[in-house]
Design a protein around this motif. Sequence first.
Motif, short mmCIF file in Angstrom:
data_model
loop_
_atom_site.label_atom_id
_atom_site.label_comp_id
_atom_site.label_asym_id
_atom_site.label_seq_id
_atom_site.Cartn_x
_atom_site.Cartn_y
_atom_site.Cartn_z
N SER A 71 -3.00 -8.36 7.86
CA SER A 71 -3.64 -7.75 6.70
C SER A 71 -3.47 -8.63 5.46
N LEU A 106 -2.20 1.80 8.89
CA LEU A 106 -3.57 1.38 8.65
C LEU A 106 -3.95 1.69 7.20
N PRO A 107 -4.45 0.70 6.47
CA PRO A 107 -4.85 0.96 5.09
C PRO A 107 -6.15 1.76 5.06
N SER A 148 0.81 -1.21 0.00
CA SER A 148 0.00 0.00 0.00
C SER A 148 0.84 1.26 0.00
N GLU A 176 -6.60 -3.44 0.48
CA GLU A 176 -6.01 -4.09 1.64
C GLU A 176 -7.03 -4.07 2.77
N LEU A 177 -7.12 -5.18 3.46
CA LEU A 177 -8.00 -5.25 4.62
C LEU A 177 -7.16 -5.73 5.80
N MET A 178 -7.21 -4.97 6.87
CA MET A 178 -6.36 -5.28 8.04
C MET A 178 -7.23 -5.51 9.27
N TYR A 214 -11.05 -3.19 12.42
CA TYR A 214 -10.54 -3.41 11.07
C TYR A 214 -10.34 -2.07 10.39
N SER A 215 -9.53 -2.10 9.35
CA SER A 215 -9.33 -0.93 8.50
C SER A 215 -9.02 -1.45 7.11
N GLY A 216 -9.55 -0.79 6.11
CA GLY A 216 -9.27 -1.27 4.76
C GLY A 216 -9.71 -0.31 3.68
N ALA A 268 -3.40 -7.94 1.38
CA ALA A 268 -3.38 -6.91 0.34
C ALA A 268 -3.41 -7.56 -1.02
#
Lengths: 388, 136
Positions: A206, A176-177, A43, A217-219, A237-239, A208
């Motif tokens: 994550s 964080l994505p 990312s 990307e999902l983290m 989560y963050s994405g 990606a």
Amino acid sequence: MKASSLSAALCALAITSSGTAQAYGFMLRHDYTSCAQCHVDPSGGSVLTAYGRAQGELILRTRYGVAADEPGKVAGFLFGLFELPEEVLLGGDVRVAVLGGSSLTKPRAFPMQADVVAAVKSGKLTFSGSLGLGSAATTPAKLVGDRVQLISRHHWVGYAPDEDQSFMLRLGRMPLPFGVRLPEHTAWARASTRTDTNTSQQHGVSLAYSGERVRGELMGVVGNLQLSPLEYRERGYSGFLELTPNTWATFGVSSLVTHAQRDLQDPERAVFRHAHGIFGRLAPWRPLVLSLEADVTHVSRSGLGGDLGGVGLLHADLELTQGLHLVALGEVSVPSFRQVSSGVGVGGWAGAWWFFAPHADVRVDFITRREPDGALHYSLLGQLHFYL
Amino acid sequence: MILSVLTATILATPNFPAVVAAWSSGPSPDCTVCHRGAPMRGTVTTPFGAALRERGLMASDEATLTTALENLQGVDSDGDGANDRDELRDGGDPNQASTTAGPPLPQYGCSTAPGQALWSLLILSLTLPRRARGHR
């Protein structure tokens, strides 16, 4: 505005402007829609691949009329002083800044960044980490130290099943994505969502994907493990997901939800943070790259509830000639849509950025902000950056 | 040499703990005496920190800190009967009454976050077997 409050505002900006691993979204003008070609992090930001180093030498910096088809040894780590094994990628950033107010009577020089970064590839595994010197402003990344700290912004191990590394599963501390990664990492869109690549990295897992038409990307966030006790760590989560319909435009969505048993701002309460938004990058004319982002935010503390707010930015990068850029950023912050009349922040950056030599760039920005509480800040920020 | 210069410059930034220590005649307090979370903008929210802000404290401005401390005489932020200055002089926390159990304060760094070490071990355990196979 009193001199003292101006000084305080400038210092606060300086503190929050501490260095970061940068990703250059303006490379879209060269049809680079994803980050993974030039960076080990899928990312973007931090450790450069050999290909990324080559592009830095060939198309990023001013060539002074001397065109080149090959980057030469100078593109390598420490200008090619050492021959590194192909599996080892080393780098680093040293960034010094000068910050002053409108009168420029007391400009202050200070180090923004002093990091060494590395990545080692071993088959399908990649290990990447950073070590640097920091101060109180980088405390979330602190390993040891107090006034002068040893910090690690990121350290992760990644597994890529395919040779082209289109998929990468990562475990460790990473940014964080979310949204667009801009050099102006203190923009409200990054601060309000706590996705500033300076020190907002967290630990987690994550996945990606970097493809021709899609990247994302999902983290799963397990919190900043350099923070204790664990009640303060955020879980969630963050994405993001970004679509690339053609080589000059991308559109994406981001989402983040985290929960901590204790809020850092109010330890007596648990806190939920939401941020959801859209972003895009456009290169309608090769020298011009526009990036935009709009997010809604909601911070809810137990027993208090929370307000729905929003942040947005529009960023423009105009490359006058190879290596010389004019940069502008406009931003807005609305802490509460219910009370728009009582607080809307607006800000603007205008600057010039010159990649004047191999591994080196210099940048000057005029920055002004009217905070949601009405306070007006303005400053002149100069940066000299070398990457190793 | 570069690192030494950078270190020296970092040390040249305002040093609030030393100013507070000089005022109280006590030891240099931890950042958490004023900050909740990272010592950065927006985190001066402890009762002691809030009391200083109410008295004009501005970020990174030693002059405003000195003025705020001068105006803090007799203030008892945690209401335990001992004023803030005396508590700091004795190495105590002016935010927590000795008889009151408040929430634990956030701390950063490896020494205060054992999870970090476990995490590093996990990463190492993932990388070492692969390296071992690579040497066969």
